[in-house]
Design an enzyme around this catalytic site. Sequence first.
Site, PDB file in Angstrom:
ATOM      1  N   GLN A 127      14.546 -32.133 -45.864  1.00 42.70           N
ATOM      2  CA  GLN A 127      14.088 -31.970 -47.245  1.00 42.70           C
ATOM      3  C   GLN A 127      15.262 -31.555 -48.132  1.00 42.70           C
ATOM      4  O   GLN A 127      15.947 -30.566 -47.849  1.00 42.70           O
ATOM      5  CB  GLN A 127      12.958 -30.940 -47.353  1.00 42.70           C
ATOM      6  CG  GLN A 127      12.259 -31.077 -48.721  1.00 42.70           C
ATOM      7  CD  GLN A 127      11.258 -29.988 -49.030  1.00 42.70           C
ATOM      8  OE1 GLN A 127      11.543 -28.819 -48.830  1.00 42.70           O
ATOM      9  NE2 GLN A 127      10.089 -30.371 -49.537  1.00 42.70           N
ATOM     10  N   TYR A 179      10.796 -26.433 -58.694  1.00 43.48           N
ATOM     11  CA  TYR A 179      12.261 -26.460 -58.548  1.00 43.48           C
ATOM     12  C   TYR A 179      12.854 -27.559 -59.453  1.00 43.48           C
ATOM     13  O   TYR A 179      12.133 -28.168 -60.252  1.00 43.48           O
ATOM     14  CB  TYR A 179      12.637 -26.602 -57.062  1.00 43.48           C
ATOM     15  CG  TYR A 179      12.132 -25.421 -56.256  1.00 43.48           C
ATOM     16  CD1 TYR A 179      12.576 -24.122 -56.540  1.00 43.48           C
ATOM     17  CD2 TYR A 179      11.178 -25.575 -55.258  1.00 43.48           C
ATOM     18  CE1 TYR A 179      12.086 -23.021 -55.840  1.00 43.48           C
ATOM     19  CE2 TYR A 179      10.681 -24.473 -54.545  1.00 43.48           C
ATOM     20  CZ  TYR A 179      11.149 -23.201 -54.840  1.00 43.48           C
ATOM     21  OH  TYR A 179      10.664 -22.106 -54.159  1.00 43.48           O
ATOM     22  N   ARG A 227       8.348 -35.364 -52.495  1.00 42.97           N
ATOM     23  CA  ARG A 227       7.248 -34.394 -52.623  1.00 42.97           C
ATOM     24  C   ARG A 227       7.076 -34.040 -54.099  1.00 42.97           C
ATOM     25  O   ARG A 227       8.063 -33.782 -54.788  1.00 42.97           O
ATOM     26  CB  ARG A 227       7.557 -33.133 -51.812  1.00 42.97           C
ATOM     27  CG  ARG A 227       6.317 -32.282 -51.590  1.00 42.97           C
ATOM     28  CD  ARG A 227       6.546 -31.153 -50.622  1.00 42.97           C
ATOM     29  NE  ARG A 227       5.317 -30.886 -49.902  1.00 42.97           N
ATOM     30  CZ  ARG A 227       5.023 -29.723 -49.318  1.00 42.97           C
ATOM     31  NH1 ARG A 227       5.868 -28.726 -49.355  1.00 42.97           N
ATOM     32  NH2 ARG A 227       3.873 -29.566 -48.684  1.00 42.97           N
ATOM     33  N   GLY A 234       1.511 -26.359 -42.430  1.00 43.34           N
ATOM     34  CA  GLY A 234       2.586 -25.392 -42.610  1.00 43.34           C
ATOM     35  C   GLY A 234       2.372 -24.130 -41.796  1.00 43.34           C
ATOM     36  O   GLY A 234       2.782 -24.030 -40.636  1.00 43.34           O
ATOM     37  N   ARG A 235       1.704 -23.142 -42.417  1.00 45.03           N
ATOM     38  CA  ARG A 235       1.565 -21.833 -41.782  1.00 45.03           C
ATOM     39  C   ARG A 235       0.992 -21.865 -40.366  1.00 45.03           C
ATOM     40  O   ARG A 235       1.509 -21.151 -39.483  1.00 45.03           O
ATOM     41  CB  ARG A 235       0.775 -20.899 -42.718  1.00 45.03           C
ATOM     42  CG  ARG A 235       1.612 -20.506 -43.935  1.00 45.03           C
ATOM     43  CD  ARG A 235       0.773 -19.993 -45.078  1.00 45.03           C
ATOM     44  NE  ARG A 235      -0.036 -21.065 -45.687  1.00 45.03           N
ATOM     45  CZ  ARG A 235      -0.740 -20.933 -46.794  1.00 45.03           C
ATOM     46  NH1 ARG A 235      -0.748 -19.771 -47.436  1.00 45.03           N
ATOM     47  NH2 ARG A 235      -1.431 -21.953 -47.286  1.00 45.03           N
TER      48      ARG A 235
HETATM   49  C1  FNR Z   1       6.529 -23.073 -47.774  1.00 44.42           C
HETATM   50  N1  FNR Z   1       6.394 -24.290 -48.449  1.00 44.42           N
HETATM   51  C2  FNR Z   1       7.522 -25.043 -48.734  1.00 44.42           C
HETATM   52  N2  FNR Z   1       7.401 -26.237 -49.377  1.00 44.42           N
HETATM   53  C3  FNR Z   1       8.485 -27.035 -49.563  1.00 44.42           C
HETATM   54  O1  FNR Z   1       8.342 -28.120 -50.126  1.00 44.42           O
HETATM   55  N3  FNR Z   1       9.711 -26.647 -49.096  1.00 44.42           N
HETATM   56  C4  FNR Z   1       9.915 -25.476 -48.468  1.00 44.42           C
HETATM   57  O2  FNR Z   1      11.036 -25.184 -48.047  1.00 44.42           O
HETATM   58  C5  FNR Z   1       8.796 -24.610 -48.307  1.00 44.42           C
HETATM   59  N4  FNR Z   1       8.920 -23.391 -47.731  1.00 44.42           N
HETATM   60  C6  FNR Z   1       7.814 -22.634 -47.419  1.00 44.42           C
HETATM   61  C7  FNR Z   1       7.969 -21.441 -46.720  1.00 44.42           C
HETATM   62  C8  FNR Z   1       6.854 -20.701 -46.349  1.00 44.42           C
HETATM   63  C9  FNR Z   1       7.045 -19.448 -45.588  1.00 44.42           C
HETATM   64  C10 FNR Z   1       5.557 -21.156 -46.699  1.00 44.42           C
HETATM   65  C11 FNR Z   1       4.331 -20.393 -46.285  1.00 44.42           C
HETATM   66  C12 FNR Z   1       5.420 -22.322 -47.408  1.00 44.42           C
HETATM   67  C13 FNR Z   1       5.046 -24.864 -48.694  1.00 44.42           C
HETATM   68  C14 FNR Z   1       4.531 -25.581 -47.436  1.00 44.42           C
HETATM   69  O3  FNR Z   1       5.278 -26.752 -47.169  1.00 44.42           O
HETATM   70  C15 FNR Z   1       3.042 -25.980 -47.542  1.00 44.42           C
HETATM   71  O4  FNR Z   1       2.856 -26.832 -48.648  1.00 44.42           O
HETATM   72  C16 FNR Z   1       2.130 -24.784 -47.681  1.00 44.42           C
HETATM   73  O5  FNR Z   1       2.445 -23.795 -46.730  1.00 44.42           O
HETATM   74  C17 FNR Z   1       0.654 -25.163 -47.536  1.00 44.42           C
HETATM   75  O6  FNR Z   1       0.361 -25.652 -46.256  1.00 44.42           O
HETATM   76  P1  FNR Z   1      -0.402 -24.745 -45.153  1.00 44.42           P
HETATM   77  O7  FNR Z   1       0.516 -23.635 -44.806  1.00 44.42           O
HETATM   78  O8  FNR Z   1      -1.662 -24.237 -45.808  1.00 44.42           O
HETATM   79  O9  FNR Z   1      -0.685 -25.676 -44.024  1.00 44.42           O
HETATM   80  C1  8K6 Z   2      12.471 -15.627 -49.177  1.00 37.61           C
HETATM   81  C2  8K6 Z   2      11.662 -16.790 -48.740  1.00 37.61           C
HETATM   82  C3  8K6 Z   2      11.398 -17.750 -49.831  1.00 37.61           C
HETATM   83  C4  8K6 Z   2      10.577 -18.895 -49.423  1.00 37.61           C
HETATM   84  C5  8K6 Z   2      10.338 -19.860 -50.516  1.00 37.61           C
HETATM   85  C6  8K6 Z   2       9.113 -20.629 -50.305  1.00 37.61           C
HETATM   86  C7  8K6 Z   2       7.911 -19.911 -50.789  1.00 37.61           C
HETATM   87  C8  8K6 Z   2       7.158 -19.184 -49.732  1.00 37.61           C
HETATM   88  C9  8K6 Z   2       6.052 -18.427 -50.356  1.00 37.61           C
HETATM   89  C10 8K6 Z   2       4.998 -17.872 -49.440  1.00 37.61           C
HETATM   90  C11 8K6 Z   2       3.681 -17.790 -50.080  1.00 37.61           C
HETATM   91  C12 8K6 Z   2       3.679 -17.785 -51.570  1.00 37.61           C
HETATM   92  C13 8K6 Z   2       2.403 -18.322 -52.129  1.00 37.61           C
HETATM   93  C14 8K6 Z   2       2.496 -18.630 -53.570  1.00 37.61           C
HETATM   94  C15 8K6 Z   2       1.359 -19.497 -54.008  1.00 37.61           C
HETATM   95  C16 8K6 Z   2       0.984 -19.303 -55.420  1.00 37.61           C
HETATM   96  C17 8K6 Z   2      -0.407 -19.798 -55.660  1.00 37.61           C
HETATM   97  C18 8K6 Z   2      -0.910 -19.547 -57.021  1.00 37.61           C
END
Ligand code: FNR
Ligand code: 8K6
Length: 347
Positions: free
Chosen positions: A100, A179, A226, A316-317
């Site tokens: 990505q 972004y 994306r 993801g998670r």
């Molecule tokens: C993310 N997500 C995310 N999206 C993306 O486009 N690039 C990234 O580097 C990240 N990094 C990231 C880190 C962490 C810790 C989380 C929890 C999420 C968003 C991710 O790809 C995804 O869209 C969401 O987590 C929703 O999917 P799940 O977790 O509900 O299956």
């Molecule tokens: C320091 C780590 C940074 C990671 C960047 C990606 C974002 C991860 C965020 C985890 C969950 C945030 C959820 C925010 C959703 C907003 C919904 C209104």
Amino acid sequence: MTESLFQPFVLNATLTLDNRILMAPLTRCMADDNLVPTQAMADYYARRADTGLIISEAAIIRPDGQGYPNTPGLFSAEQIAGWQNVTSAVHAKGGKIFAQLWHTGRVAHSHFFGGEYALAPSAKKVNGSVPRMRELTYTVPKPATAEEIEQLVADYALAAENAIKAGFDGVEIHGANGYLIDQFLHYSSNDREDEFGSTPENMTRFPLAVVDAVASQIGTDRTALRVSPGAYFNIEGDKRDRQVFDHFLAELEQRELAFLHIGIFDDSMEFDYLGGTASNYVRSRYSKTLVGVGSYTAETGSEAIHNDKFDLLAIGRPLIANPDYVEKVKKGVALVEYSDTMLAELV
Ligand code: FNR
Ligand code: 8K6
């Protein structure tokens, strides 16, 4: 009922996925201090090689794209070598992996690259501060000049070429989640009056230039994107954004990208200016391969594929919590529940 997830999927003439579960891109902030992927990262990705396709955590295309600590890069020889170790580990286990490509725009912080400012479409700052480093407050970015925009396009293409050198099967351009690319697509972050702002044609010019430059560098069949038509993270929505995305999707429809992927945390969220959820909106305007994501379980995701809401499901998670997610779902074994404390370690 998860059988829709276990049908192979032909993306195009060069890529066929074994199943429809994608590992969503997940920033983990675990690269070394030169932003080089480590052996622990290679092991982490290899443990997930039975997903149909892994999308790597976002990798910055150049130093001023960095907004979080220890996010990997794809611009130095050392970083390319580090990624080579990751892609070999995934391929050795029969997996596929896309990189990505990321530039955080105004969500970058000069703390990380020693510069004077963050670059963005307009001098409109995002509120708040860097997660886990709350003393780093976001600053007013410098609007990129036309020459700087041209250089950014070239740097995305170079990062894509670096990704192929590093052994990736393709790239996903990160055009989502507020972004850089997304900042051009929303009125709240783009108030330019030149050829990159004010109208849907102008606001999509830079995003489409990046897509076309990457596709011509590495092939359309290996290029994915994306997008977040619904603003929800690092950015405010505006009902005029709808026309921008209508135009963007019509343009993307004419290209043969590997896939389009929604960027969202919860796909049950509805956006009034999109007339519903992000995935329903994109599906109604884009007929090619679509990846859904956002708080799906294997069951709800499989049902969504069965009902033709999208073609592939990114997880993801749950994949952070369960490296053996695919095997567990296939066998109907209970999953470990995700918690944010799991982000401290690569398991
Ligand atoms: C993310 N997500 C995310 N999206 C993306 O486009 N690039 C990234 O580097 C990240 N990094 C990231 C880190 C962490 C810790 C989380 C929890 C999420 C968003 C991710 O790809 C995804 O869209 C969401 O987590 C929703 O999917 P799940 O977790 O509900 O299956
Ligand atoms: C320091 C780590 C940074 C990671 C960047 C990606 C974002 C991860 C965020 C985890 C969950 C945030 C959820 C925010 C959703 C907003 C919904 C209104």
